[in-house]
Design an enzyme around this catalytic site. Structure first.
Site, mmCIF file in Angstrom:
data_model
loop_
_atom_site.group_PDB
_atom_site.id
_atom_site.type_symbol
_atom_site.label_atom_id
_atom_site.label_comp_id
_atom_site.label_asym_id
_atom_site.label_seq_id
_atom_site.Cartn_x
_atom_site.Cartn_y
_atom_site.Cartn_z
ATOM 1 N N ASN A 40 0.851 -1.302 0.097
ATOM 2 C CA ASN A 40 0.076 -0.091 -0.067
ATOM 3 C C ASN A 40 0.859 1.437 -0.095
ATOM 4 O OD1 ASN A 40 -1.782 1.960 0.510
ATOM 5 N ND2 ASN A 40 -2.309 1.494 2.543
ATOM 6 N N TRP A 41 0.903 1.750 -1.191
ATOM 7 C CA TRP A 41 1.750 2.928 -1.388
ATOM 8 C C TRP A 41 1.298 4.365 -0.745
ATOM 9 C CZ3 TRP A 41 3.684 3.259 -7.167
ATOM 10 C CH2 TRP A 41 4.494 2.205 -7.296
ATOM 11 N N LYS A 42 -0.144 4.177 -0.277
ATOM 12 C CA LYS A 42 -0.543 5.394 0.439
ATOM 13 C C LYS A 42 -0.443 6.629 -0.611
ATOM 14 C CE LYS A 42 -0.175 3.395 4.966
ATOM 15 N NZ LYS A 42 0.184 3.384 6.060
ATOM 16 N N HIS A 84 -9.565 1.982 5.289
ATOM 17 C CA HIS A 84 -8.288 2.005 6.270
ATOM 18 C C HIS A 84 -8.120 3.130 7.474
ATOM 19 C CE1 HIS A 84 -3.925 2.874 6.640
ATOM 20 N NE2 HIS A 84 -3.819 1.940 6.118
ATOM 21 N N GLU A 95 -6.289 5.427 8.101
ATOM 22 C CA GLU A 95 -6.119 6.684 7.812
ATOM 23 C C GLU A 95 -7.400 7.305 7.493
ATOM 24 O OE1 GLU A 95 -2.529 5.862 5.715
ATOM 25 O OE2 GLU A 95 -1.556 5.230 7.399
ATOM 26 N N GLU A 138 -5.357 -4.478 11.362
ATOM 27 C CA GLU A 138 -4.331 -3.633 11.441
ATOM 28 C C GLU A 138 -4.492 -3.032 12.743
ATOM 29 O OE1 GLU A 138 -2.826 -2.609 7.361
ATOM 30 O OE2 GLU A 138 -4.347 -1.044 7.713
ATOM 31 N N GLY A 180 2.592 2.023 10.954
ATOM 32 C CA GLY A 180 3.556 2.917 10.750
ATOM 33 C C GLY A 180 4.636 3.348 12.023
ATOM 34 N N SER A 238 3.526 -2.209 10.234
ATOM 35 C CA SER A 238 4.895 -2.404 10.320
ATOM 36 C C SER A 238 5.556 -3.624 10.082
ATOM 37 C CB SER A 238 5.325 -2.167 11.911
ATOM 38 O OG SER A 238 4.970 -0.789 12.009
ATOM 39 N N GLY A 297 2.781 -1.553 4.202
ATOM 40 C CA GLY A 297 2.594 -0.052 3.790
ATOM 41 C C GLY A 297 3.979 0.607 3.694
ATOM 42 N N GLY A 298 4.704 1.339 4.741
ATOM 43 C CA GLY A 298 6.158 1.856 4.444
ATOM 44 C C GLY A 298 7.114 0.944 3.640
#
Ligand code: PGA
Length: 226
Positions: A8-10, A86, A88, A147, A153, A184, A205-206
């Site tokens: 997931n590049w966001k 999500h 966010e 999540e 993150g 993470s 994600g990251g």
């Protein structure tokens, strides 16, 4: 299902990063959630690559809804999966309304895509009977992504046994739906996490923004996702 890795590049990336990504990842059970504006380009480069949208509108089809993108538009861009709810989106954009989540789930599934419904320890309790029924009726087109808020993150993942215990509870409650873990995940912990027997994959994600790291996750888990 074989284990599944979803990046997931966001709100990150570029067309050249899409190129680099598609040029170096071939595995079947890897999918990537890129910003919606890159979807058509990625699809034209490789129609076989599994593309994920990061959200969709509560409205379907077309209409006077400035700034919105419908599930109907997304499927036309080659998208096969849509992330819904999500954390966010729920926290930064106040998209916490369970009836809107249900509308989005419905739009995704009526457009023949698969929904990746994100829940955390708090939000999971808000899932109502109607949404549960919907998941039950569409069990092969909904994937749950667990999540935990403390892990997104932060570099801090729960222990394998904590994840495993929660997954078992979720599997019971959600009719053995496929479940991803997110929060993470990196090249050091991916294999241990993916080895949890009741887990069906990870949402990354990251670490999906560093191509080398993401490839290391894939390599470390190759036999699990094959
Ligand atoms: P993270 O993000 O891997 O950077 O923790 C996961 C997610 O938000 O899906």
């Amino acid at each position: 299902m074989n284990k599944f890795i979803v990046g997931n590049w966001k709100m990150n990336g570029s067309l050249s990063f899409v190129d680099a990504f598609l040029d170096s990842i071939e595995e079947q059970n890897v999918a990537i959630a890129i910003p919606q504006v890159f979807l058509a380009y990625a699809y034209s480069r490789n129609p076989k690559f599994k593309l994920v949208a990061q959200n969709c509108s509560i409205y379907d089809k077309f209409g006077a809804h400035t700034g919105e993108i419908s599930a109907d538009i997304l499927v036309g861009l080659g998208c096969q999966y849509v992330i819904i709810g999500h954390s966010e989106r729920r926290h930064m954009f106040e998209e916490d309304n369970i009836s809107n989540i249900l509308k989005k789930l419905n739009n995704v599934i009526s457009n023949n895509m698969t929904a990746i419904l994100c829940v955390d320890e708090r939000y999971e309790k808000l899932i109502n009977r109607e949404t549960l029924e919907f998941i039950k009726d569409n069990i092969h087109n909904v994937i749950l992504a667990y999540e935990p808020l403390s892990a997104i993150g932060t570099g801090k993942t729960p222990s394998i046994s904590e994840i495993s215990n929660i997954l078992n509870l979720l599997k019971q409650k959600y009719f053995s739906v496929n479940i991803l873990y997110g929060g993470s995940v990196n090249s050091k912990n991916a294999r241990d996490i993916l080895s949890i027997s009741s887990l069906d994959g990870v949402l990354v994600g990251g670490a999906s923004l560093k191509l080398g790291e993401f490839k290391e996750i894939i390599v470390a888990s190759k036999d699990l996702i094959a």
